[in-house]
Design an enzyme around this catalytic site. Sequence first.
Site, PDB file in Angstrom:
ATOM      1  N   GLY A 279      18.168   1.044 -14.677  1.00  0.00           N
ATOM      2  CA  GLY A 279      19.451   1.226 -15.696  1.00  0.00           C
ATOM      3  C   GLY A 279      20.027  -0.013 -16.429  1.00  0.00           C
ATOM      4  O   GLY A 279      19.599  -1.057 -15.963  1.00  0.00           O
TER       5      GLY A 279
ATOM      6  N   ASP B  24      18.301  -6.913  -5.785  1.00  0.00           N
ATOM      7  CA  ASP B  24      17.648  -7.320  -7.189  1.00  0.00           C
ATOM      8  C   ASP B  24      18.053  -8.754  -7.256  1.00  0.00           C
ATOM      9  O   ASP B  24      19.465  -9.016  -7.530  1.00  0.00           O
ATOM     10  CB  ASP B  24      18.295  -6.270  -8.283  1.00  0.00           C
TER      11      ASP B  24
ATOM     12  N   ASP C 242      10.618  -5.584 -12.544  1.00  0.00           N
ATOM     13  CA  ASP C 242      11.569  -5.181 -13.628  1.00  0.00           C
ATOM     14  C   ASP C 242      11.348  -5.977 -14.902  1.00  0.00           C
ATOM     15  O   ASP C 242      10.238  -5.566 -15.660  1.00  0.00           O
ATOM     16  CB  ASP C 242      13.028  -5.132 -13.182  1.00  0.00           C
TER      17      ASP C 242
ATOM     18  N   GLU D 159      13.456  -6.716  -5.714  1.00  0.00           N
ATOM     19  CA  GLU D 159      13.084  -6.554  -7.259  1.00  0.00           C
ATOM     20  C   GLU D 159      13.367  -8.019  -7.877  1.00  0.00           C
ATOM     21  O   GLU D 159      14.322  -8.626  -7.879  1.00  0.00           O
ATOM     22  CB  GLU D 159      14.373  -5.439  -7.887  1.00  0.00           C
TER      23      GLU D 159
ATOM     24  N   LYS E 146      21.714  -0.556  -4.154  1.00  0.00           N
ATOM     25  CA  LYS E 146      20.934  -1.887  -4.563  1.00  0.00           C
ATOM     26  C   LYS E 146      22.004  -2.997  -4.640  1.00  0.00           C
ATOM     27  O   LYS E 146      22.831  -2.646  -5.271  1.00  0.00           O
ATOM     28  CB  LYS E 146      20.257  -1.507  -5.915  1.00  0.00           C
TER      29      LYS E 146
ATOM     30  N   LYS F 159      11.869   1.010 -17.061  1.00  0.00           N
ATOM     31  CA  LYS F 159      13.308   1.162 -18.067  1.00  0.00           C
ATOM     32  C   LYS F 159      12.470   1.331 -19.502  1.00  0.00           C
ATOM     33  O   LYS F 159      11.797   0.381 -19.969  1.00  0.00           O
ATOM     34  CB  LYS F 159      14.021  -0.081 -18.185  1.00  0.00           C
TER      35      LYS F 159
ATOM     36  N   SER G  20      23.778   0.348  -8.369  1.00  0.00           N
ATOM     37  CA  SER G  20      23.530  -0.938  -8.183  1.00  0.00           C
ATOM     38  C   SER G  20      24.641  -1.669  -8.098  1.00  0.00           C
ATOM     39  O   SER G  20      25.866  -1.637  -9.053  1.00  0.00           O
ATOM     40  CB  SER G  20      22.814  -1.290  -9.705  1.00  0.00           C
TER      41      SER G  20
ATOM     42  N   LYS H 171      22.857  -6.818  -5.851  1.00  0.00           N
ATOM     43  CA  LYS H 171      22.537  -7.857  -6.488  1.00  0.00           C
ATOM     44  C   LYS H 171      22.473  -9.117  -5.720  1.00  0.00           C
ATOM     45  O   LYS H 171      23.485  -9.361  -4.803  1.00  0.00           O
ATOM     46  CB  LYS H 171      23.572  -8.089  -7.948  1.00  0.00           C
TER      47      LYS H 171
HETATM   48  O1  SMG Z   1      22.890   0.881 -15.434  1.00  0.00           O
HETATM   49  O2  SMG Z   1      23.126   1.064 -13.198  1.00  0.00           O
HETATM   50  C1  SMG Z   1      23.004   0.493 -14.172  1.00  0.00           C
HETATM   51  C2  SMG Z   1      22.718  -1.211 -13.835  1.00  0.00           C
HETATM   52  C3  SMG Z   1      21.444  -1.244 -13.156  1.00  0.00           C
HETATM   53  O3  SMG Z   1      21.294  -3.459 -11.953  1.00  0.00           O
HETATM   54  C4  SMG Z   1      21.362  -2.860 -12.952  1.00  0.00           C
HETATM   55  N1  SMG Z   1      20.431  -3.232 -14.170  1.00  0.00           N
HETATM   56  O4  SMG Z   1      18.196  -5.885 -13.430  1.00  0.00           O
HETATM   57  O5  SMG Z   1      18.082  -3.806 -13.140  1.00  0.00           O
HETATM   58  C5  SMG Z   1      18.647  -4.816 -13.464  1.00  0.00           C
HETATM   59  C6  SMG Z   1      20.193  -4.542 -14.323  1.00  0.00           C
HETATM   60  C7  SMG Z   1      20.075  -4.975 -15.404  1.00  0.00           C
HETATM   61  C8  SMG Z   1      21.359  -4.993 -16.353  1.00  0.00           C
HETATM   62  S1  SMG Z   1      22.538  -6.253 -15.374  1.00  0.00           S
HETATM   63  C9  SMG Z   1      23.786  -6.278 -16.678  1.00  0.00           C
HETATM   64 MG    MG Z   2      16.562  -5.139 -12.195  1.00  0.00          MG
END
Ligand code: SMG
Ligand code: MG
Length: 383
Positions: free
Chosen positions: A303, A201, A251, A226, A173, A275, A147, A175
């Site tokens: 994650g 995402d 999510d 996402e 992925k 998750k 991510s 953001k």
């Molecule tokens: O653990 O690699 C990881 C983070 C993956 O993008 C990630 N998590 O919305 O999926 C999500 C985010 C939530 C945590 S962001 C601080």
């Molecule tokens: Mg997410």
Amino acid sequence: MAATRWLGRDGRWGEMISEIRLRRARIDLVSPFRTSFGVETSRELLYVEVSGEGTTGWGECVAMSEPMYSSEYVDGCESVLRRFMLPLMNRDTTAQSFARAVSGIRGHYMAKAVLETALLDFQLRRDGVSLGTFLGATQTRVRSGVSVGIQPSIDDLLRVVQGYLDDGYQRIKLKIEPGCDIEPVRAVRTTFGDELLLQVDANSAYQLSDAEHLARLDEFDLLLIEQPLPEEQVASHAQLSKVVRTPICLDESILSADVAREALDIGACSIINIKPGRVGGFLEAKKIHDLCYERGVAVWCGGMLETGIGRAANLALAALPGFTLPGDTSASSRYFTRDVTAPFVLRDGHLDVPTGPGIGIDPDTDYLDSITSRSDKVLVCDE
Ligand code: SMG
Ligand code: MG
């Protein structure tokens, strides 16, 4: 301490719980992680340790320090654990009986999950069974995605993505947020080509009125978008999916197997990010997996910037047969210069699923102690 063994409902003798600890710690991230809701530079940690007869089971809370990803936050999790969940515990509480006992407490999934996971790890270690085996894992290693946080510029983004691809990550992925979506995605797709497994995402940053705008992502052949809309707006995602061709993955909205079923029934999503921490633990996560597997709906493991304790458990889940898309199950080095366990290392774009009892890995206690701010005994059972 006196030997405390109990005859479980399954007719087998097992060790009783003699102590539960809540441990608070903090670990820096290797680089800031920016999402549509904020920037994380370090991880506030809450671990639950369930011990008895020389065995300790571990759980890692996925809540962040602030309630920005969802309404949960780490201090709140500790509070609800202390006030409402730990008082429901007995020496012979199991993950399963705990899940039933807390079913009347609304919400607080991340708090439920950390204690349930520690209990599950405790009982599986005691029984010599790995979490993967318990859950029904069919894979010995899982494909890793990564991510990528929002970057200051497109040049920075391309450099970061290149670095992860050099590491061997199998899926990227990105953001996104309003004002930082179409162009970064276009740049990554153009630079790295059509073969790259790419997804985005939004962490709830858009409104249904942005549907036409989000449809502009369709030309980039993404695996999925996402959580584009707010958590509560499950039905709006069904509306959105009529305008946007890219598959919608939920999510934050998916808090239980029941919500997952309803979301799939109304067409709010066609893919689910599972998750365990977000849904109250591994027992519920497995139910969501099974529901999706039965329906042929692809899932992947999300994650929450976990350390090795949480990552080990996630890998066991990600090894189930329905996890057909690479997850946000990245190597330890993506997050920390030093993990609290032996590092998870990417090999050929995969992470190995631990095979030892329970989550299959132990923390390096010296190192963990060095980043621990406090460790409180919250439940002691004496004969
Ligand atoms: O653990 O690699 C990881 C983070 C993956 O993008 C990630 N998590 O919305 O999926 C999500 C985010 C939530 C945590 S962001 C601080
Ligand atoms: Mg997410």
